[in-house]
Design a protein around this motif. Structure first.
Motif, PDB file in Angstrom:
ATOM      1  N   LYS A  93       0.843  -1.192   0.000  1.00 33.45           N
ATOM      2  CA  LYS A  93       0.000   0.000   0.000  1.00 33.45           C
ATOM      3  C   LYS A  93       0.882   1.247   0.000  1.00 33.45           C
ATOM      4  O   LYS A  93       1.841   1.329   0.758  1.00 33.45           O
ATOM      5  N   TYR A  96      -0.092   3.331   3.545  1.00 30.96           N
ATOM      6  CA  TYR A  96      -0.330   2.525   4.743  1.00 30.96           C
ATOM      7  C   TYR A  96      -0.054   3.255   6.045  1.00 30.96           C
ATOM      8  O   TYR A  96      -0.552   2.864   7.086  1.00 30.96           O
ATOM      9  N   TRP A 103      -8.712  -0.699   2.491  1.00 33.99           N
ATOM     10  CA  TRP A 103      -9.319  -0.886   1.180  1.00 33.99           C
ATOM     11  C   TRP A 103     -10.704  -1.464   1.392  1.00 33.99           C
ATOM     12  O   TRP A 103     -10.854  -2.507   2.010  1.00 33.99           O
TER      13      TRP A 103
END
Length: 153
Positions: A93, A96, A103
């Motif tokens: 990601k 993150y 998600w």
């Protein structure tokens, strides 16, 4: 320092699809394709950009579309495991570090969106992972959160 293997200790909360499943941790989205057997690398074509994925196996498009959020495409990896019966794709990601980012689907158009209960469990699992990072040395693998989660608008 890489995050410890929280998902391995406490299990994952996957979304099951006809091709396999996907799940997420704070840092990564994992896609596990189990629809095929005896795969070799020449059977697989995967193209990943920061915002798009195309996964083709044996000339069949398995997943294609704009990702729900951005990833570090140059750090994405895929492997064939379990004697060719598991194609594992790991997408790091890009965002993150933002605590509340999860998600809500694999693709931006809503494909592979978990039902509300599964999505809630994904949120709880990521919150537990945050607690583990903030309090290293404690075992949160069987912890239960009493946090109130508001439904998504």
């Amino acid at each position: 320092m890489p995050l410890s293997h929280f998902d391995e200790k406490s299990g994952v909360v996957p979304f099951k699809a006809d091709w396999g499943q996907w799940y997420q941790t704070i840092e990564e989205v994992h896609i596990e394709i189990t629809k095929y057997k005896n795969l070799k690398s020449k059977d697989v074509s995967i193209q990943i950009t920061a915002s798009h994925i195309k996964c083709q196996v044996l000339n069949n498009i398995v997943i294609e579309g704009k990702l729900f959020r951005t990833v570090h495409a140059n750090e994405a990896v895929w492997t064939i495991e379990d004697g060719g019966s598991l194609l594992n794709i790991v997408l790091p990601k890009a965002d993150y570090s933002k605590k509340e980012i999860i998600w809500e689907a694999l693709l931006a158009d809503g494909q592979y969106r978990p039902d509300p209960i599964t999505l809630l469990e994904m949120r709880k699992k990521i919150d537990l992972e945050h607690f583990q990072i903030e309090h290293p040395g404690f075992d949160f693998s069987s912890a239960k959160l009493k946090k109130s989660y508001e439904p998504e608008a």
